[in-house]
Design an enzyme around this catalytic site. Structure first.
Site, PDB file in Angstrom:
ATOM      1  N   HIS A  72     -20.489  -1.154 -24.028  1.00 22.81           N
ATOM      2  CA  HIS A  72     -19.941  -0.618 -25.141  1.00 22.81           C
ATOM      3  C   HIS A  72     -21.106  -0.081 -26.061  1.00 22.81           C
ATOM      4  O   HIS A  72     -21.807  -0.764 -26.532  1.00 22.81           O
ATOM      5  CB  HIS A  72     -19.000  -1.360 -25.919  1.00 22.81           C
ATOM      6  N   PRO A 292     -16.607 -17.239 -34.546  1.00 25.93           N
ATOM      7  CA  PRO A 292     -16.732 -16.118 -33.241  1.00 25.93           C
ATOM      8  C   PRO A 292     -16.796 -14.800 -33.887  1.00 25.93           C
ATOM      9  O   PRO A 292     -17.075 -13.747 -32.862  1.00 25.93           O
ATOM     10  CB  PRO A 292     -15.384 -16.179 -32.705  1.00 25.93           C
TER      11      PRO A 292
HETATM   12  C1  PHB Z   1     -13.450 -11.750 -27.267  1.00 25.54           C
HETATM   13  O1  PHB Z   1     -13.350 -10.897 -26.436  1.00 25.54           O
HETATM   14  O2  PHB Z   1     -12.895 -12.826 -27.230  1.00 25.54           O
HETATM   15  C2  PHB Z   1     -14.206 -11.535 -28.619  1.00 25.54           C
HETATM   16  C3  PHB Z   1     -14.820 -10.397 -28.725  1.00 25.54           C
HETATM   17  C4  PHB Z   1     -15.769 -10.232 -29.899  1.00 25.54           C
HETATM   18  C5  PHB Z   1     -15.882 -11.399 -30.978  1.00 25.54           C
HETATM   19  C6  PHB Z   1     -15.078 -12.586 -30.549  1.00 25.54           C
HETATM   20  C7  PHB Z   1     -14.289 -12.652 -29.334  1.00 25.54           C
HETATM   21  O3  PHB Z   1     -16.428 -11.109 -31.939  1.00 25.54           O
END
Ligand code: PHB
Ligand code: APR
Length: 389
Positions: A72, A292
């Protein structure tokens, strides 16, 4: 039994370290509390920094990642119906790789098995002995049978709830923590992605994220209350809420379908210092947790593995302690930058229970600044694709 490096934890950190050591002829044994199926059943983020891709290549495990992963070149950020893009390629020359952490772990298990590497599953009661001396060893049991491994070094790759961190005495260990007053409700659905890039959405109703695994598997999240349970959220309720949080033109394109997984994760920032005590080295979630937002968890674990692997190589190949002596300082310097970025990105995108209208206006002003300012976009892109090791 005797080995050079005893590794506690068969998650991505432990397996990657073990496989990298193997490429240099350094022996290790991995001890995992659960089964392989259990480890591979955990769904985690899916964005890999180039540094981790490079380590997977060095470990000889990047074939499937290159065949099935999606580079990406940028990401989308939205607030209300406004949306803009931060171009990673333009600002850093580097893309990120969209490839699930579960797949990274699967590839590492396969490589360990092919190489005849020893991974012991269902181990119980692991205790680290004499980590502050010259001859550390581990005791543990499997099926009620007591075992012992003598080793040169112990790598504590056993996640946030493992034994390694707690083995470092209280008067040596310092812990820093921030708990966020919300969680992420995530679903996995066999539907095409709403957009070919990720969308991080700040909406008056709370944060949402549109992510993906492949052209027919999506990972979507919404910020939720810590009191919520996954079963409180029907698929219909999830989709209805998700649509309200992303720009209307994206919501119109969204293809919905039944969820094949649904779970809630709390958000936490956590760092323990130091990351080394004698011959014990902490790696990954055993030493630090990030929220996350920005997908830094696995990537930060990977940079620890890089520093530790190179330190151990120097020890075995050049008889030098310089790398292992510098491990904690080097790893922590990068960890804190990843902590800062994921804290900043979380603070920018979420609705906080005590947030005032003023606070919200400041978030929007910061998003508009990011949208219009090249230097701000470059700083964001550099952090997102991963700071250098
Ligand atoms: C995911 O694809 O689970 C994901 C992607 C980006 C993030 C957190 C989780 O910042
Ligand atoms: N003995 C043996 N194994 C243990 C013990 C123990 N006492 N305690 C925990 N483990 C195992 C867990 O079962 C788990 O499989 O250690 C492993 C740790 O794996 P992770 O929690 O996945 O941590 P890590 O390998 O550091 O991976 C970093 O990136 O996206 C983030 O948080 C995410 O998993 C994540 C990570």
């Amino acid at each position: 039994m005797r080995t050079q490096v005893a590794i506690i934890g068969g998650g991505p950190s432990g397996l990657l370290l073990s496989q990298l050591l193997h490429t240099r002829g350094i022996e290790s044994v991995v001890l995992e509390r659960k089964t392989k199926d259990y480890v591979l059943g955990r769904i985690r983020a899916g964005v890999l920094e180039q540094g981790l891709v490079g380590l997977m290549e060095e470990a000889g495990c990047a074939e499937r990642l290159h065949a099935e992963g999606y580079p990406h070149d940028g990401t989308l950020l939205s607030y209300g119906n406004e949306m803009f893009r931060v171009d990673f390629k333009e600002h850093t020359g580097t893309p990120v790789m969209v490839y699930g952490q579960t797949e990274v772990t699967r590839d590492l298990y396969e490589a360990r098995e092919k190489a005849g590497g020893l991974v012991e599953f269902n181990v119980e009661d692991v205790v680290i002995h004499d980590a502050d001396g010259d001859a550390p060893y581990l005791t543990y049991s499997v099926n009620n049978e007591d075992r012992r491994i003598d080793c040169d070094f112990v790598a504590g790759c056993d996640g946030f709830h493992g034994v390694s961190r707690k083995t470092i005495p209280d008067d040596v260990r310092r812990e820093y923590e921030k708990i966020y007053p919300f969680g992420w409700l995530g679903i996995l659905s066999e539907t095409p992605p709403v957009n070919h890039e990720l969308i991080y959405a700040n909406s008056p109703r709370g944060f949402a994220l549109a992510s993906m695994r492949n052209e027919n598997l999506c990972r979507y999240y919404i910020q939720c209350s810590l009191n919520d349970k996954p079963e409180d959220w029907s698929d219909e309720a999830f989709w209805a809420e998700f649509k309200k949080r992303i720009p209307a033109d994206q919501a119109e394109k969204l293809v919905t379908g039944p969820s094949i997984e649904k779970s809630i994760a709390p958000l936490r920032s956590f760092v323990t210092e130091p990351m080394r005590w004698g011959r014990l080295f902490l790696c990954g979630d055993a030493a630090h947790i990030v929220p996350p937002t920005g997908a830094k968890g696995l990537n930060t674990a990977a940079s620890d593995v890089h520093y530790l692997f190179n330190g151990l190589r120097e020890f075995y190949e050049k008889n030098s302690c310089a790398g292992i002596d510098a491990y904690s300082t080097k790893a922590l310097a990068r960890v804190w930058k990843a902590e800062r970025f994921s804290w900043w990105f979380s603070s920018l995108m979420h609705r906080y229970p005590d947030q005032t209208d003023f606070d919200h206006k400041i978030q929007i002003a910061e998003l508009e600044f990011l949208r219009s300012n090249t230097a701000a976009q470059k700083a964001m892109a550099e952090n997102y694709v991963g700071l250098p090791y």
